[in-house]
Design a protein around this motif. Structure first.
Motif, PDB file in Angstrom:
ATOM      1  N   CYS A  24       0.822  -1.209   0.000  1.00  0.00           N
ATOM      2  CA  CYS A  24       0.000   0.000   0.000  1.00  0.00           C
ATOM      3  C   CYS A  24       0.860   1.266   0.000  1.00  0.00           C
ATOM      4  N   ASP A  42       3.477   1.100  -4.982  1.00  0.00           N
ATOM      5  CA  ASP A  42       2.518   0.021  -5.225  1.00  0.00           C
ATOM      6  C   ASP A  42       1.249   0.550  -5.884  1.00  0.00           C
ATOM      7  N   TYR A  43       0.777   1.714  -5.423  1.00  0.00           N
ATOM      8  CA  TYR A  43      -0.422   2.299  -6.025  1.00  0.00           C
ATOM      9  C   TYR A  43      -0.156   2.777  -7.443  1.00  0.00           C
ATOM     10  N   LYS A  70      -0.621  -0.309  -9.432  1.00  0.00           N
ATOM     11  CA  LYS A  70      -2.045  -0.644  -9.471  1.00  0.00           C
ATOM     12  C   LYS A  70      -2.798   0.280 -10.422  1.00  0.00           C
ATOM     13  N   THR A 109      -1.914  -0.557 -14.156  1.00  0.00           N
ATOM     14  CA  THR A 109      -2.331  -1.888 -14.631  1.00  0.00           C
ATOM     15  C   THR A 109      -3.817  -2.158 -14.407  1.00  0.00           C
ATOM     16  N   ALA A 110      -4.553  -1.166 -13.939  1.00  0.00           N
ATOM     17  CA  ALA A 110      -5.975  -1.363 -13.630  1.00  0.00           C
ATOM     18  C   ALA A 110      -6.791  -1.628 -14.891  1.00  0.00           C
ATOM     19  N   VAL A 132      -7.306   5.115  -6.406  1.00  0.00           N
ATOM     20  CA  VAL A 132      -5.943   4.580  -6.490  1.00  0.00           C
ATOM     21  C   VAL A 132      -4.956   5.690  -6.838  1.00  0.00           C
TER      22      VAL A 132
END
Length: 105
Positions: free
Chosen positions: A72, A76-77, A80, A83-84, A102
């Motif tokens: 988190c 990392d976000y 995320k 790649t969402a 995000v």
């Protein structure tokens, strides 16, 4: 507040958000926050607590270690966000809302 449980679908960032709302409502001092949070940890999150040295046994250090363990962090976000993809149950508005959340983190 219930203990953190990955098995029940808890995410660390959401759990800490709820915990901090509770802390604010009760106006707890910094030293009480560490003890209160440590009592709500189980499983992998409890293992994170056990890795902290005596000097690191503060709420801030524990929070950062938990966020790192449960992916988190800002990096990392970033992954995320990039790649969402929408899920089968998300419409465009829900997907955009999730992306905004995000991105903000």
């Amino acid at each position: 507040m219930n203990p953190f449980s990955e098995a029940k679908g808890d995410t660390m960032d959401a759990f800490l958000f709820r915990f901090e709302m509770l802390v604010k409502a009760h106006n707890w001092p910094e030293d009480k926050k560490f003890l209160a949070l440590s009592n709500l940890l189980t499983g992998e999150s409890l293992k994170v607590l056990q890795t902290l040295s005596v000097e690191q046994q503060t709420y801030s250090c524990l929070k950062q270690a938990l966020l790192k363990k449960f992916l988190c962090t800002a990096a990392d976000y970033n992954v995320k966000f990039r790649t969402a993809v929408p899920t089968n149950t998300e419409d465009a508005d829900a997907f955009i809302s999730r992306l905004e959340t995000v991105f903000d983190k």
